[in-house]
Motif scaffolding. Structure first.
Motif, PDB file in Angstrom:
ATOM      1  N   PRO A 186      -1.447  -5.074   2.341  1.00 47.84           N
ATOM      2  CA  PRO A 186      -1.750  -4.015   3.294  1.00 47.84           C
ATOM      3  C   PRO A 186      -0.535  -3.663   4.154  1.00 47.84           C
ATOM      4  N   GLN A 222      -3.956   1.311  -3.048  1.00 51.34           N
ATOM      5  CA  GLN A 222      -4.601   0.842  -1.830  1.00 51.34           C
ATOM      6  C   GLN A 222      -4.853  -0.653  -1.958  1.00 51.34           C
ATOM      7  N   TRP A 223      -5.105  -1.279  -0.829  1.00 48.68           N
ATOM      8  CA  TRP A 223      -5.385  -2.710  -0.832  1.00 48.68           C
ATOM      9  C   TRP A 223      -6.542  -3.036  -1.776  1.00 48.68           C
ATOM     10  N   SER A 224      -7.508  -2.122  -1.867  1.00 48.16           N
ATOM     11  CA  SER A 224      -8.683  -2.355  -2.712  1.00 48.16           C
ATOM     12  C   SER A 224      -8.367  -2.295  -4.203  1.00 48.16           C
ATOM     13  N   ASP A 225      -7.146  -1.928  -4.553  1.00 48.67           N
ATOM     14  CA  ASP A 225      -6.750  -1.939  -5.972  1.00 48.67           C
ATOM     15  C   ASP A 225      -6.294  -3.316  -6.425  1.00 48.67           C
ATOM     16  N   LYS A 245     -11.102   6.125  -9.473  1.00 50.89           N
ATOM     17  CA  LYS A 245     -10.282   5.631  -8.363  1.00 50.89           C
ATOM     18  C   LYS A 245      -8.840   6.107  -8.436  1.00 50.89           C
ATOM     19  N   SER A 253      -0.423   6.162  -5.679  1.00 50.44           N
ATOM     20  CA  SER A 253      -0.416   5.542  -4.349  1.00 50.44           C
ATOM     21  C   SER A 253      -1.552   4.519  -4.294  1.00 50.44           C
ATOM     22  N   GLU A 275       0.845  -1.210   0.000  1.00 48.53           N
ATOM     23  CA  GLU A 275       0.000   0.000   0.000  1.00 48.53           C
ATOM     24  C   GLU A 275       0.867   1.243   0.000  1.00 48.53           C
ATOM     25  N   ALA A 276       0.371   2.260  -0.686  1.00 47.71           N
ATOM     26  CA  ALA A 276       1.030   3.568  -0.828  1.00 47.71           C
ATOM     27  C   ALA A 276       2.129   3.565  -1.874  1.00 47.71           C
TER      28      ALA A 276
END
Lengths: 113, 115
Positions: free
Chosen positions: B115, B82-85, B61, B80, B15-16
Protein backbone atom coordinates in the motif's frame (compact mmCIF):
# COMPACT_ATOMS: atom_id res chain seq x y z
CA UNK A 1 -21.91 -18.42 -11.33
CA UNK A 2 -21.08 -22.04 -10.64
CA UNK A 3 -20.92 -23.30 -7.09
CA UNK A 4 -18.52 -26.08 -6.26
CA UNK A 5 -18.00 -27.28 -2.72
CA UNK A 6 -15.52 -29.71 -1.24
CA UNK A 7 -15.42 -31.62 2.01
CA UNK A 8 -13.40 -31.69 4.15
CA UNK A 9 -11.76 -28.30 3.77
CA UNK A 10 -8.70 -29.58 5.57
CA UNK A 11 -7.51 -32.64 7.43
CA UNK A 12 -4.52 -34.02 9.24
CA UNK A 13 -4.01 -37.75 8.73
CA UNK A 14 -1.65 -40.45 9.84
CA UNK A 15 0.52 -42.23 7.31
CA UNK A 16 -0.93 -45.47 6.01
CA UNK A 17 -4.52 -44.31 6.29
CA UNK A 18 -6.86 -43.18 3.52
CA UNK A 19 -8.93 -40.05 3.08
CA UNK A 20 -11.92 -39.56 0.81
CA UNK A 21 -12.56 -36.05 -0.48
CA UNK A 22 -16.00 -35.12 -1.71
CA UNK A 23 -16.84 -32.64 -4.44
CA UNK A 24 -20.37 -31.36 -5.00
CA UNK A 25 -21.52 -29.07 -7.82
CA UNK A 26 -24.77 -27.14 -7.89
CA UNK A 27 -25.87 -28.17 -11.38
CA UNK A 28 -25.36 -31.23 -13.52
CA UNK A 29 -22.09 -31.45 -15.37
CA UNK A 30 -20.49 -34.14 -17.49
CA UNK A 31 -16.84 -33.38 -16.93
CA UNK A 32 -15.22 -33.14 -13.52
CA UNK A 33 -11.53 -33.10 -12.76
CA UNK A 34 -9.23 -33.65 -9.80
CA UNK A 35 -6.00 -31.72 -9.33
CA UNK A 36 -3.18 -31.69 -6.83
CA UNK A 37 -1.26 -28.60 -5.79
CA UNK A 38 1.84 -29.51 -3.83
CA UNK A 39 3.54 -26.88 -1.68
CA UNK A 40 5.16 -24.26 -3.86
CA UNK A 41 4.06 -26.00 -7.03
CA UNK A 42 1.44 -25.48 -9.65
CA UNK A 43 -1.72 -27.48 -10.17
CA UNK A 44 -1.24 -30.93 -11.62
CA UNK A 45 -4.13 -32.85 -13.12
CA UNK A 46 -4.68 -36.21 -11.44
CA UNK A 47 -7.61 -37.50 -13.46
CA UNK A 48 -10.71 -36.68 -15.43
CA UNK A 49 -13.94 -38.09 -13.99
CA UNK A 50 -16.85 -38.35 -16.38
CA UNK A 51 -20.14 -39.77 -15.21
CA UNK A 52 -20.81 -43.24 -16.51
CA UNK A 53 -17.24 -44.14 -17.32
CA UNK A 54 -13.99 -45.00 -15.60
CA UNK A 55 -11.83 -42.08 -14.59
CA UNK A 56 -8.96 -41.26 -16.93
CA UNK A 57 -5.68 -40.88 -15.06
CA UNK A 58 -2.73 -38.74 -16.07
CA UNK A 59 0.79 -40.05 -16.25
CA UNK A 60 2.16 -40.65 -12.78
CA UNK A 61 -1.21 -41.24 -11.14
CA UNK A 62 -2.84 -44.64 -10.70
CA UNK A 63 -6.26 -45.83 -9.70
CA UNK A 64 -5.00 -47.89 -6.77
CA UNK A 65 -3.54 -44.80 -5.15
CA UNK A 66 -6.25 -42.32 -6.15
CA UNK A 67 -9.54 -44.14 -6.71
CA UNK A 68 -12.27 -41.87 -8.00
CA UNK A 69 -16.01 -42.27 -7.99
CA UNK A 70 -18.53 -40.39 -10.10
CA UNK A 71 -21.93 -41.78 -9.16
CA UNK A 72 -24.00 -38.99 -10.70
CA UNK A 73 -23.77 -35.71 -12.57
CA UNK A 74 -23.32 -33.50 -9.48
CA UNK A 75 -20.92 -35.44 -7.29
CA UNK A 76 -17.48 -37.02 -7.28
CA UNK A 77 -15.05 -38.36 -4.73
CA UNK A 78 -11.29 -38.75 -4.72
CA UNK A 79 -9.64 -41.09 -2.25
CA UNK A 80 -6.01 -40.69 -1.32
CA UNK A 81 -5.00 -44.21 -0.30
CA UNK A 82 -2.24 -45.48 1.97
CA UNK A 83 -1.06 -41.96 2.57
CA UNK A 84 2.51 -40.86 3.12
CA UNK A 85 3.87 -37.40 3.98
CA UNK A 86 4.54 -36.88 0.25
CA UNK A 87 0.79 -36.80 -0.28
CA UNK A 88 0.53 -33.61 1.77
CA UNK A 89 -0.99 -31.21 -0.68
CA UNK A 90 -4.06 -29.26 -1.65
CA UNK A 91 -6.53 -31.32 -3.66
CA UNK A 92 -8.95 -29.47 -5.89
CA UNK A 93 -11.87 -30.52 -7.98
CA UNK A 94 -13.12 -28.63 -10.98
CA UNK A 95 -16.04 -28.85 -13.36
CA UNK A 96 -16.53 -27.82 -16.95
CA UNK A 97 -20.14 -27.20 -17.96
CA UNK A 98 -19.67 -26.20 -21.58
CA UNK A 99 -16.39 -27.90 -22.51
CA UNK A 100 -14.78 -24.49 -22.44
CA UNK A 101 -13.91 -23.24 -18.98
CA UNK A 102 -13.12 -25.09 -15.79
CA UNK A 103 -14.37 -23.72 -12.48
CA UNK A 104 -12.68 -24.80 -9.29
CA UNK A 105 -13.74 -25.78 -5.83
CA UNK A 106 -12.16 -24.31 -2.71
CA UNK A 107 -9.74 -27.19 -2.27
CA UNK A 108 -8.97 -29.67 0.49
CA UNK A 109 -5.77 -29.04 2.40
CA UNK A 110 -4.24 -32.35 3.48
CA UNK A 111 -1.37 -32.85 5.88
CA UNK A 112 -0.02 -36.35 6.37
CA UNK A 113 2.10 -37.00 9.44
CA UNK B 1 4.15 -32.90 -22.99
CA UNK B 2 2.55 -29.52 -22.90
CA UNK B 3 4.43 -26.95 -20.87
CA UNK B 4 3.43 -23.58 -19.50
CA UNK B 5 6.10 -21.18 -18.27
CA UNK B 6 5.62 -18.30 -15.91
CA UNK B 7 8.66 -16.31 -14.89
CA UNK B 8 9.42 -14.14 -11.86
CA UNK B 9 7.53 -16.25 -9.40
CA UNK B 10 7.57 -13.52 -6.74
CA UNK B 11 6.60 -9.99 -7.72
CA UNK B 12 6.47 -7.11 -5.26
CA UNK B 13 5.25 -3.72 -6.31
CA UNK B 14 3.62 -0.60 -4.95
CA UNK B 15 0.06 0.52 -5.46
CA UNK B 16 -0.53 2.34 -8.75
CA UNK B 17 2.40 0.57 -10.38
CA UNK B 18 1.83 -1.33 -13.59
CA UNK B 19 1.89 -5.11 -13.60
CA UNK B 20 2.80 -7.48 -16.38
CA UNK B 21 3.07 -11.23 -15.90
CA UNK B 22 4.48 -13.35 -18.67
CA UNK B 23 3.09 -16.68 -19.82
CA UNK B 24 4.59 -18.85 -22.56
CA UNK B 25 3.49 -22.25 -23.72
CA UNK B 26 5.42 -24.87 -25.58
CA UNK B 27 3.32 -26.27 -28.39
CA UNK B 28 1.56 -25.19 -31.54
CA UNK B 29 -1.90 -25.80 -32.82
CA UNK B 30 -5.12 -24.39 -31.53
CA UNK B 31 -5.05 -23.40 -27.88
CA UNK B 32 -7.41 -21.95 -25.34
CA UNK B 33 -5.71 -19.72 -22.80
CA UNK B 34 -6.68 -18.76 -19.29
CA UNK B 35 -5.53 -16.70 -16.37
CA UNK B 36 -6.76 -17.73 -12.95
CA UNK B 37 -6.29 -15.81 -9.70
CA UNK B 38 -6.21 -17.07 -6.14
CA UNK B 39 -6.65 -14.40 -3.50
CA UNK B 40 -5.39 -15.17 0.02
CA UNK B 41 -7.67 -17.68 1.67
CA UNK B 42 -9.92 -17.97 -1.36
CA UNK B 43 -10.31 -20.52 -4.10
CA UNK B 44 -9.09 -20.31 -7.67
CA UNK B 45 -11.14 -17.93 -9.81
CA UNK B 46 -11.19 -17.26 -13.52
CA UNK B 47 -9.69 -13.87 -14.36
CA UNK B 48 -9.99 -13.98 -18.14
CA UNK B 49 -9.79 -16.32 -21.09
CA UNK B 50 -8.98 -16.36 -24.77
CA UNK B 51 -10.53 -18.72 -27.29
CA UNK B 52 -10.53 -16.87 -30.59
CA UNK B 53 -11.05 -13.45 -32.13
CA UNK B 54 -9.52 -10.27 -30.78
CA UNK B 55 -6.18 -11.28 -29.24
CA UNK B 56 -6.52 -8.58 -26.60
CA UNK B 57 -8.97 -9.81 -24.00
CA UNK B 58 -10.29 -7.94 -21.02
CA UNK B 59 -11.13 -9.60 -17.76
CA UNK B 60 -12.41 -8.67 -14.38
CA UNK B 61 -10.93 -6.02 -12.09
CA UNK B 62 -9.18 -4.11 -14.87
CA UNK B 63 -6.96 -6.96 -16.04
CA UNK B 64 -6.26 -7.67 -19.67
CA UNK B 65 -4.16 -10.17 -21.55
CA UNK B 66 -2.74 -10.30 -25.05
CA UNK B 67 -2.38 -13.46 -27.09
CA UNK B 68 0.61 -13.32 -29.44
CA UNK B 69 0.53 -16.49 -31.48
CA UNK B 70 3.97 -16.02 -33.02
CA UNK B 71 5.51 -15.78 -29.57
CA UNK B 72 3.38 -18.51 -27.97
CA UNK B 73 2.59 -15.99 -25.26
CA UNK B 74 -0.42 -14.80 -23.28
CA UNK B 75 0.83 -12.06 -20.97
CA UNK B 76 -1.35 -10.55 -18.29
CA UNK B 77 -1.37 -6.82 -17.60
CA UNK B 78 -2.92 -4.25 -15.34
CA UNK B 79 -1.99 -0.58 -15.72
CA UNK B 80 -2.41 0.38 -12.07
CA UNK B 81 -2.55 -2.21 -9.33
CA UNK B 82 -4.27 -1.97 -5.99
CA UNK B 83 -3.48 -3.57 -2.66
CA UNK B 84 -6.43 -5.91 -3.26
CA UNK B 85 -4.62 -7.38 -6.27
CA UNK B 86 -2.29 -9.21 -3.91
CA UNK B 87 -2.78 -12.81 -4.98
CA UNK B 88 -1.30 -15.72 -6.84
CA UNK B 89 -1.85 -15.71 -10.59
CA UNK B 90 -1.82 -18.84 -12.72
CA UNK B 91 -1.68 -19.13 -16.49
CA UNK B 92 -3.32 -22.23 -17.97
CA UNK B 93 -3.47 -23.68 -21.46
CA UNK B 94 -5.88 -26.11 -23.02
CA UNK B 95 -5.25 -27.71 -26.39
CA UNK B 96 -7.92 -27.63 -29.05
CA UNK B 97 -11.64 -27.64 -28.63
CA UNK B 98 -14.16 -29.85 -26.89
CA UNK B 99 -13.21 -33.38 -25.92
CA UNK B 100 -9.72 -33.07 -24.52
CA UNK B 101 -10.24 -30.61 -21.69
CA UNK B 102 -6.95 -31.11 -19.91
CA UNK B 103 -5.57 -27.88 -18.51
CA UNK B 104 -1.85 -27.41 -18.09
CA UNK B 105 -0.91 -24.80 -15.50
CA UNK B 106 2.16 -22.67 -15.05
CA UNK B 107 3.84 -22.48 -11.67
CA UNK B 108 2.16 -19.23 -10.79
CA UNK B 109 3.21 -15.71 -9.88
CA UNK B 110 2.92 -14.62 -6.28
CA UNK B 111 2.13 -10.90 -6.48
CA UNK B 112 2.33 -8.69 -3.42
CA UNK B 113 1.11 -5.10 -3.71
CA UNK B 114 2.40 -2.77 -1.02
CA UNK B 115 0.00 0.00 0.00
Amino acid sequence: SAVISQKPSRDICQRGTSLTIQCQVDSQVTMMFWYRQQPGQSLTLIATANQGSEATYESGFVIDKFPISRPNLTFSTLTVSNMSPEDSSIYLCSADWNQETQYFGPGTRLLVL
Amino acid sequence: AQSVSQHNHHVILSEAASLELGCNYSYGGTVNLFWYVQYPGQHLQLLLKYFSGDPLVKGIKGFEAEFIKSKFSFNLRKPSVQWSDTAEYFCAVKRGFGGNNRLAFGKGNQVVVIP
